[in-house]
Design a protein around this motif. Structure first.
Motif, PDB file in Angstrom:
ATOM      1  N   ASP A  80     -15.002   5.976  15.055  1.00 35.01           N
ATOM      2  CA  ASP A  80     -14.316   5.682  13.796  1.00 35.01           C
ATOM      3  C   ASP A  80     -13.807   6.937  13.101  1.00 35.01           C
ATOM      4  O   ASP A  80     -12.695   6.963  12.593  1.00 35.01           O
ATOM      5  CB  ASP A  80     -15.236   4.892  12.852  1.00 35.01           C
ATOM      6  CG  ASP A  80     -15.397   3.443  13.286  1.00 35.01           C
ATOM      7  OD1 ASP A  80     -14.841   3.056  14.336  1.00 35.01           O
ATOM      8  OD2 ASP A  80     -16.074   2.694  12.572  1.00 35.01           O
ATOM      9  N   LYS A 131     -12.623  -1.332  10.109  1.00 34.33           N
ATOM     10  CA  LYS A 131     -13.683  -2.351  10.028  1.00 34.33           C
ATOM     11  C   LYS A 131     -13.088  -3.753  10.179  1.00 34.33           C
ATOM     12  O   LYS A 131     -13.603  -4.586  10.922  1.00 34.33           O
ATOM     13  CB  LYS A 131     -14.407  -2.216   8.691  1.00 34.33           C
ATOM     14  CG  LYS A 131     -15.559  -3.135   8.482  1.00 34.33           C
ATOM     15  CD  LYS A 131     -16.205  -2.856   7.124  1.00 34.33           C
ATOM     16  CE  LYS A 131     -17.190  -3.919   6.735  1.00 34.33           C
ATOM     17  NZ  LYS A 131     -17.707  -3.725   5.381  1.00 34.33           N
ATOM     18  N   GLU A 132     -11.985  -4.012   9.477  1.00 30.48           N
ATOM     19  CA  GLU A 132     -11.330  -5.322   9.571  1.00 30.48           C
ATOM     20  C   GLU A 132     -10.852  -5.607  10.986  1.00 30.48           C
ATOM     21  O   GLU A 132     -11.002  -6.719  11.492  1.00 30.48           O
ATOM     22  CB  GLU A 132     -10.143  -5.388   8.612  1.00 30.48           C
ATOM     23  CG  GLU A 132     -10.518  -5.468   7.154  1.00 30.48           C
ATOM     24  CD  GLU A 132      -9.301  -5.426   6.236  1.00 30.48           C
ATOM     25  OE1 GLU A 132      -8.161  -5.593   6.734  1.00 30.48           O
ATOM     26  OE2 GLU A 132      -9.493  -5.212   5.025  1.00 30.48           O
ATOM     27  N   ARG A 133     -10.289  -4.598  11.639  1.00 28.18           N
ATOM     28  CA  ARG A 133      -9.745  -4.809  12.974  1.00 28.18           C
ATOM     29  C   ARG A 133     -10.828  -4.870  14.052  1.00 28.18           C
ATOM     30  O   ARG A 133     -10.590  -5.397  15.128  1.00 28.18           O
ATOM     31  CB  ARG A 133      -8.724  -3.710  13.295  1.00 28.18           C
ATOM     32  CG  ARG A 133      -7.404  -3.938  12.586  1.00 28.18           C
ATOM     33  CD  ARG A 133      -6.552  -2.672  12.604  1.00 28.18           C
ATOM     34  NE  ARG A 133      -5.252  -2.895  11.986  1.00 28.18           N
ATOM     35  CZ  ARG A 133      -5.038  -2.940  10.671  1.00 28.18           C
ATOM     36  NH1 ARG A 133      -6.048  -2.776   9.834  1.00 28.18           N
ATOM     37  NH2 ARG A 133      -3.824  -3.145  10.190  1.00 28.18           N
ATOM     38  N   ASP A 154       0.811  -1.220   0.000  1.00 22.88           N
ATOM     39  CA  ASP A 154       0.000   0.000   0.000  1.00 22.88           C
ATOM     40  C   ASP A 154       0.845   1.273   0.000  1.00 22.88           C
ATOM     41  O   ASP A 154       0.308   2.372  -0.161  1.00 22.88           O
ATOM     42  CB  ASP A 154      -0.936   0.027   1.222  1.00 22.88           C
ATOM     43  CG  ASP A 154      -2.001  -1.058   1.163  1.00 22.88           C
ATOM     44  OD1 ASP A 154      -2.199  -1.640   0.079  1.00 22.88           O
ATOM     45  OD2 ASP A 154      -2.631  -1.316   2.201  1.00 22.88           O
ATOM     46  N   ARG A 165     -11.573   6.285   3.051  1.00 25.93           N
ATOM     47  CA  ARG A 165     -11.988   4.936   2.630  1.00 25.93           C
ATOM     48  C   ARG A 165     -11.008   3.878   3.132  1.00 25.93           C
ATOM     49  O   ARG A 165     -11.409   2.812   3.605  1.00 25.93           O
ATOM     50  CB  ARG A 165     -12.111   4.874   1.118  1.00 25.93           C
ATOM     51  CG  ARG A 165     -13.274   5.688   0.584  1.00 25.93           C
ATOM     52  CD  ARG A 165     -13.316   5.694  -0.941  1.00 25.93           C
ATOM     53  NE  ARG A 165     -14.375   6.562  -1.426  1.00 25.93           N
ATOM     54  CZ  ARG A 165     -14.233   7.447  -2.388  1.00 25.93           C
ATOM     55  NH1 ARG A 165     -13.071   7.581  -3.015  1.00 25.93           N
ATOM     56  NH2 ARG A 165     -15.233   8.206  -2.762  1.00 25.93           N
ATOM     57  N   TYR A 166      -9.723   4.180   2.993  1.00 29.08           N
ATOM     58  CA  TYR A 166      -8.694   3.213   3.376  1.00 29.08           C
ATOM     59  C   TYR A 166      -8.777   2.905   4.874  1.00 29.08           C
ATOM     60  O   TYR A 166      -8.844   1.740   5.278  1.00 29.08           O
ATOM     61  CB  TYR A 166      -7.310   3.765   3.023  1.00 29.08           C
ATOM     62  CG  TYR A 166      -6.193   2.803   3.336  1.00 29.08           C
ATOM     63  CD1 TYR A 166      -5.807   1.841   2.407  1.00 29.08           C
ATOM     64  CD2 TYR A 166      -5.539   2.836   4.557  1.00 29.08           C
ATOM     65  CE1 TYR A 166      -4.794   0.945   2.689  1.00 29.08           C
ATOM     66  CE2 TYR A 166      -4.518   1.944   4.856  1.00 29.08           C
ATOM     67  CZ  TYR A 166      -4.148   1.001   3.923  1.00 29.08           C
ATOM     68  OH  TYR A 166      -3.152   0.101   4.222  1.00 29.08           O
ATOM     69  N   THR A 179     -11.163   3.578   7.021  1.00 30.86           N
ATOM     70  CA  THR A 179     -12.461   3.023   7.409  1.00 30.86           C
ATOM     71  C   THR A 179     -12.461   1.513   7.201  1.00 30.86           C
ATOM     72  O   THR A 179     -12.944   0.756   8.055  1.00 30.86           O
ATOM     73  CB  THR A 179     -13.600   3.695   6.607  1.00 30.86           C
ATOM     74  OG1 THR A 179     -13.597   5.102   6.908  1.00 30.86           O
ATOM     75  CG2 THR A 179     -14.947   3.093   6.959  1.00 30.86           C
ATOM     76  N   GLU A 180     -11.901   1.059   6.087  1.00 33.32           N
ATOM     77  CA  GLU A 180     -11.827  -0.374   5.811  1.00 33.32           C
ATOM     78  C   GLU A 180     -10.881  -1.076   6.795  1.00 33.32           C
ATOM     79  O   GLU A 180     -11.186  -2.157   7.301  1.00 33.32           O
ATOM     80  CB  GLU A 180     -11.371  -0.612   4.368  1.00 33.32           C
ATOM     81  CG  GLU A 180     -11.370  -2.063   3.946  1.00 33.32           C
ATOM     82  CD  GLU A 180     -12.732  -2.740   4.017  1.00 33.32           C
ATOM     83  OE1 GLU A 180     -12.763  -3.954   4.307  1.00 33.32           O
ATOM     84  OE2 GLU A 180     -13.755  -2.067   3.814  1.00 33.32           O
ATOM     85  N   GLN A 181      -9.719  -0.466   7.059  1.00 33.49           N
ATOM     86  CA  GLN A 181      -8.770  -1.051   8.011  1.00 33.49           C
ATOM     87  C   GLN A 181      -9.400  -1.168   9.396  1.00 33.49           C
ATOM     88  O   GLN A 181      -9.222  -2.180  10.088  1.00 33.49           O
ATOM     89  CB  GLN A 181      -7.506  -0.184   8.086  1.00 33.49           C
ATOM     90  CG  GLN A 181      -6.683  -0.121   6.817  1.00 33.49           C
ATOM     91  CD  GLN A 181      -5.971  -1.421   6.512  1.00 33.49           C
ATOM     92  OE1 GLN A 181      -5.403  -2.056   7.392  1.00 33.49           O
ATOM     93  NE2 GLN A 181      -6.008  -1.830   5.259  1.00 33.49           N
TER      94      GLN A 181
END
Length: 198
Positions: free
Chosen positions: A163, A137-139, A93, A130-131, A133-135
């Motif tokens: 968040d 969410k995964e954690r 990334d 976006r990046y 928020t996704e990280q």
């Protein structure tokens, strides 16, 4: 308010309002209290081996290439690589993060705001949102041992960080950590070259 240029730059403006640099004193104190434990000298010292390894890898790469530009090959590359690794972001990334770094920083330079700078600044800001928020969410589903997960898990009597607060914290960590460290490496080496006795 200095970053508010209207709807075309709204995402950047809203992001800046959420960073530790510009939030109100109550929120600032709360966020600092929650995350400061991760930035004490003792906490940072634990990362020294990983940082030294990152420096060695960059110098080894330069040795393999047979040339070395201190600013380009070390000062700009090192801070982002280290911060991303500590946060638990994949090395793959890094190229997009580097693009966002420059575009976000240029948007914050009030002396050079053009239509193109605003557009790229908005794209970078949305990229970060976006990046991260996704990280996050995964954690939330599966925490890791990285700094991002550790910061996400802190709580006080008012609860944990929301968040949108986390997105702003991680964005600021990358942006502020990159610029200041890159400048320090370059200027520090220049000072040593001018004063070799030091």
């Amino acid at each position: 308010e200095v970053f508010n240029i209207g709807p075309s730059g709204q995402h950047f403006f809203e992001m800046m309002k959420r960073t530790l640099l510009f939030i109100g004193p109550i929120d600032h104190e709360r966020q600092r209290r929650l995350i400061s434990r991760f930035f004490t000298p003792r906490a940072v010292e634990k990362h020294r081996p990983r940082i030294e390894e990152a420096v060695s890898n960059l110098i080894d790469r330069a040795e393999d290439l047979g040339k070395f530009d201190l600013v380009e090959d070390l000062a700009y590359a090192l801070p982002t690589a280290v911060i991303c690794e500590l946060l638990g972001m994949p090395k793959s990334d890094l190229p997009i993060i580097h693009d966002w770094l420059g575009d976000f920083a240029r948007r914050g330079d009030l002396s050079g705001v053009t239509t193109d700078v605003v557009k790229k600044g908005e794209d970078a800001t949305l990229g970060y949102i976006r990046y991260f928020t996704e990280q996050i969410k995964e954690r939330r589903v599966k925490p890791r041992s990285d700094l991002m997960s550790q910061i996400m898990q802190v709580e006080d009597e008012d609860g944990g960080l929301r968040d949108e607060e986390l997105v702003a914290i991680f964005t600021l960590m990358i942006q502020a950590g990159h610029e200041t460290t890159a400048d320090m490496i370059g200027l520090g080496m220049l000072a040593l070259l001018r004063h070799p006795d030091q």
